[in-house]
Design a protein around this motif. Structure first.
Motif, short mmCIF file in Angstrom:
data_model
loop_
_atom_site.label_atom_id
_atom_site.label_comp_id
_atom_site.label_asym_id
_atom_site.label_seq_id
_atom_site.Cartn_x
_atom_site.Cartn_y
_atom_site.Cartn_z
N LYS A 122 -27.32 -17.04 -60.46
CA LYS A 122 -26.49 -18.05 -59.80
C LYS A 122 -25.39 -17.33 -59.04
CE LYS A 122 -25.55 -21.92 -61.92
NZ LYS A 122 -24.96 -22.91 -62.84
N ILE A 123 -25.36 -17.56 -57.73
CA ILE A 123 -24.44 -16.84 -56.87
C ILE A 123 -23.58 -17.83 -56.07
CG2 ILE A 123 -24.23 -15.25 -54.91
CD1 ILE A 123 -26.70 -13.83 -55.90
N GLY A 124 -22.28 -17.65 -56.13
CA GLY A 124 -21.35 -18.52 -55.42
C GLY A 124 -21.13 -18.05 -53.99
N VAL A 125 -21.12 -18.99 -53.08
CA VAL A 125 -20.85 -18.70 -51.67
C VAL A 125 -19.80 -19.69 -51.16
CG1 VAL A 125 -23.12 -17.71 -51.16
CG2 VAL A 125 -22.79 -20.17 -50.94
N PRO A 126 -18.90 -19.23 -50.28
CA PRO A 126 -17.82 -20.11 -49.79
C PRO A 126 -18.28 -21.03 -48.68
CG PRO A 126 -17.61 -17.96 -48.83
CD PRO A 126 -18.78 -17.87 -49.76
N GLY A 127 -19.26 -21.86 -48.97
CA GLY A 127 -19.78 -22.78 -47.98
C GLY A 127 -21.28 -22.62 -47.81
N LEU A 128 -22.04 -23.58 -48.29
CA LEU A 128 -23.49 -23.55 -48.12
C LEU A 128 -23.81 -23.69 -46.63
CD1 LEU A 128 -24.59 -25.81 -51.11
CD2 LEU A 128 -24.77 -23.32 -50.96
#
Length: 313
Positions: free
Chosen positions: A134-140
């Motif tokens: 699970k990887i967080g990104v600042p805006g899909l």
């Protein structure tokens, strides 16, 4: 005789009044930005008075998630905003009629100010290690998300096997610390803060594989607003270009960093060592074509936009 003199005097006063320059009304612009250095030319233009001297009253408004900027521009809560190229192109693909008026930062192989930051103890070191994580990104659909997926593909990894979640930059450290994500695709100053505290480590400066000079942030406005306020848009463009010139003068380094700290709220020790994205105030059709091709590869666009029509002229 007196009446004639009076009429002559009134005529002279009227002529003098007509000769005076018309009053120039200040144009109000609310500009939306996110917490990255790609907006520095706008920050500088505001602080150095480049907007004001051109009759623009520009209010800079912080927006937590880049992906929300086109909707805010469409709703007129922002007159100009800075989405990433991918967020913008998806909004156009979805039916929003907005045009590019200027550019923010651009890519550079010398910039290591963003990358894949893994949670301490996660064991993530390569692209292959991201599968199932699970990887967080600042805006899909935003810049970091799209370019990171392109890197995964370049490394032979199916990005569809990675679970991406949207997370604003300021949340990255806490999410890693709490274990709600295995890694984040982040950028300075948040990336440096995470590594300095030991919560995470840089698994890859994947950004160095990107081509030079591609826009990371573009400044857009609703087409009807831009057409109605064409003179103000031209003035905005000139001010941003002047801000970019100021940035590129080494003598202004301290002033530029202080300005960044004002709008992104960074401590002096972080500002002193962070990299600043180089400016690219003018966006070209070739640059937009690059982004269209990249997004087509990821099945992010249903149509093929006429990029020439997307640039304000």
């Amino acid at each position: 005789m007196k009446r004639r003199n009076t009429l002559q005097a009134l005529a002279a006063l009227a002529a003098a009044g007509l000769a005076r320059p018309a009053f120039s009304q200040t144009t109000k612009i609310v500009f939306g930005y996110t917490a990255v250095t790609d907006f520095t030319s706008v920050f500088v233009a505001a602080d150095q008075g480049y907007f004001k001297k051109r009759g623009l009253d520009v209010e800079l408004k912080f927006i937590p998630l880049n992906s929300t900027i086109p909707a805010a521009v469409q709703a007129d809560s922002l007159q100009i905003g800075g989405p990433t190229p991918s967020v913008y192109l998806q909004s156009v693909d979805g039916g929003l009629d907005q045009v590019v008026v200027a550019g923010g930062g651009v890519t550079s192989k010398s910039i290591t100010g963003f990358g894949l930051v893994a949670r301490a103890g996660s064991g993530i070191k390569t692209a292959a290690h991201c599968v199932g994580k699970k990887i967080g990104v600042p805006g899909l659909g935003a810049f970091l998300h799209v370019t990171f997926r392109a890197w995964l593909k370049d490394q032979g990894v199916d990005y569809k096997k990675v679970n991406f979640v949207e997370a604003a930059f300021p949340q990255h450290g806490d999410m890693l610390r709490g274990g709600s994500v295995d890694a984040v695709v982040s950028a300075d100053p948040f990336m440096s803060r995470i590594t300095d505290t030991g919560v995470g480590y840089v698994a890859s400066y994947y950004s160095t594989f990107l081509p030079e000079g591609q826009p990371t942030i573009i400044h857009v406005a609703r087409r009807d607003w831009a057409q109605k306020n064409a003179a103000a848009v031209r003035s905005f463009q000139q001010a941003v270009q002047e801000g970019a010139t100021f940035m590129q003068n080494p003598k202004n380094n301290d002033a530029v960093r202080a300005t960044i700290g004002k709008y992104i709220k960074l401590p002096a020790e972080v500002l002193a060592k962070m990299q600043i994205s180089p400016p690219g105030p003018v966006v070209t059709t070739k640059q937009l074509d690059y982004w269209v091709a990249l997004m087509k590869e990821q099945d992010m666009l249903k149509t093929s936009p006429n990029v020439n029509s997307l640039l304000f002229k």
